[in-house]
Scaffold this active site. Structure first.
Site, PDB file in Angstrom:
ATOM      1  N   ARG A 124      26.208  -4.728   3.221  1.00 41.74           N
ATOM      2  CA  ARG A 124      25.934  -3.961   1.994  1.00 41.74           C
ATOM      3  C   ARG A 124      26.659  -2.612   2.027  1.00 41.74           C
ATOM      4  NH1 ARG A 124      19.933  -2.865  -0.194  1.00 41.74           N
ATOM      5  NH2 ARG A 124      19.621  -1.556   1.631  1.00 41.74           N
ATOM      6  N   ARG A 157      24.613   2.716   3.966  1.00 41.06           N
ATOM      7  CA  ARG A 157      23.413   3.542   4.090  1.00 41.06           C
ATOM      8  C   ARG A 157      23.089   3.749   5.555  1.00 41.06           C
ATOM      9  NH1 ARG A 157      18.903   1.084   0.116  1.00 41.06           N
ATOM     10  NH2 ARG A 157      17.712   1.298   2.033  1.00 41.06           N
TER      11      ARG A 157
END
Ligand code: ADP
Length: 221
Positions: A124, A157
């Protein structure tokens, strides 16, 4: 209509919430996004939240509820909204009920296996500015490394590392998964196969939601 999305990290809550926003105009209320914004802006709440988030633990209920209430008060929530990442504990579900919010509620549980979660989160990438979500294999941005929406350079992230993902999964199984039984008992829970491709998941959620919205409209007449 209050739409609640339950599911492990990486189960696709953010992707579904974004699809519902674009199809129906329901704003996406993501406590994760609200917390990351507070962290970026170094607000007092953000400073408290940052250390918890970095460890894969939950931020305390009072902090998250304060952020959510502020967001719910905005006018765009009047016609309905999608809750992505709230409630995440039984206590939060109690707080949500205690707010006495108007309107019907529908809950989707995006069920995914831990192996799928690990693969998805490792791949991601997100936009640190508008929180758009990408995947290095399944959903590449159109221009290399830049967000399709706002052009900002994408990042991984800092809680999408294998160690923190493992902690987030543990937290999910211990604290959030028990909510599934609570909403099943309430009778408004729909279980969705979250391991399926994003398009199939979104179609299934929309099929169920359309039926519920149709019922609501007929009841209102
Ligand atoms: P994910 O669902 O993929 O873990 P989120 O963006 O929803 O990602 O959340 C990231 C982090 O923000 C969580 O690991 C947690 O620390 C914090 N967080 C988000 N929502 C809540 C909540 N309702 N209560 C407590 N902490 C939360």
């Amino acid at each position: 209509m209050r739409i609640i999305l339950l599911g492990a990290p990486g189960s696709g809550k953010g992707t579904v919430a974004e699809a519902l926003r674009s199809a129906y105009g329901f704003p996406k209320l993501s406590t994760g996004d609200l917390l990351r914004e507070a962290v970026r802006e170094k607000t007092p709440l953000g400073l408290v939240a940052a250390s918890q988030m970095g460890k894969g633990a939950l931020v305390d209920d009072a902090t998250v509820l304060a952020l959510l209430r502020e967001r719910l008060a905005k006018g765009d929530c009047r016609g309905g909204y999608v809750l992505d990442g709230y409630p995440r504990t039984i206590a939060q579900a109690d707080s949500l009920d205690a707010l006495g919010l108007p309107g019907p509620e529908i809950v989707f549980d995006l069920r995914v296996s831990d192996t799928v979660v690990l693969e998805r989160l490792a791949n991601r990438r997100t936009c640190p500015r508008c929180e758009a979500i990408y995947h290095l294999v399944n959903k590449l941005p159109k221009s290399a490394g830049g967000c399709d929406v706002c052009g900002t350079a994408l990042v991984q992230r800092n809680d999408d590392t294998p160690e923190v993902i493992t902690e987030r999964l543990k937290t999910y199984h211990a604290k959030t998964e028990p909510l599934v039984a609570r909403y099943a008992a309430k009778g408004n829970l729909h279980r969705i196969d979250g391991d399926a491709a994003a398009g199939a998941v979104i179609r299934e959620v929309r099929r169920i939601l359309d039926a519920a919205l149709g019922q609501e409209a007929r009841a209102g007449k």
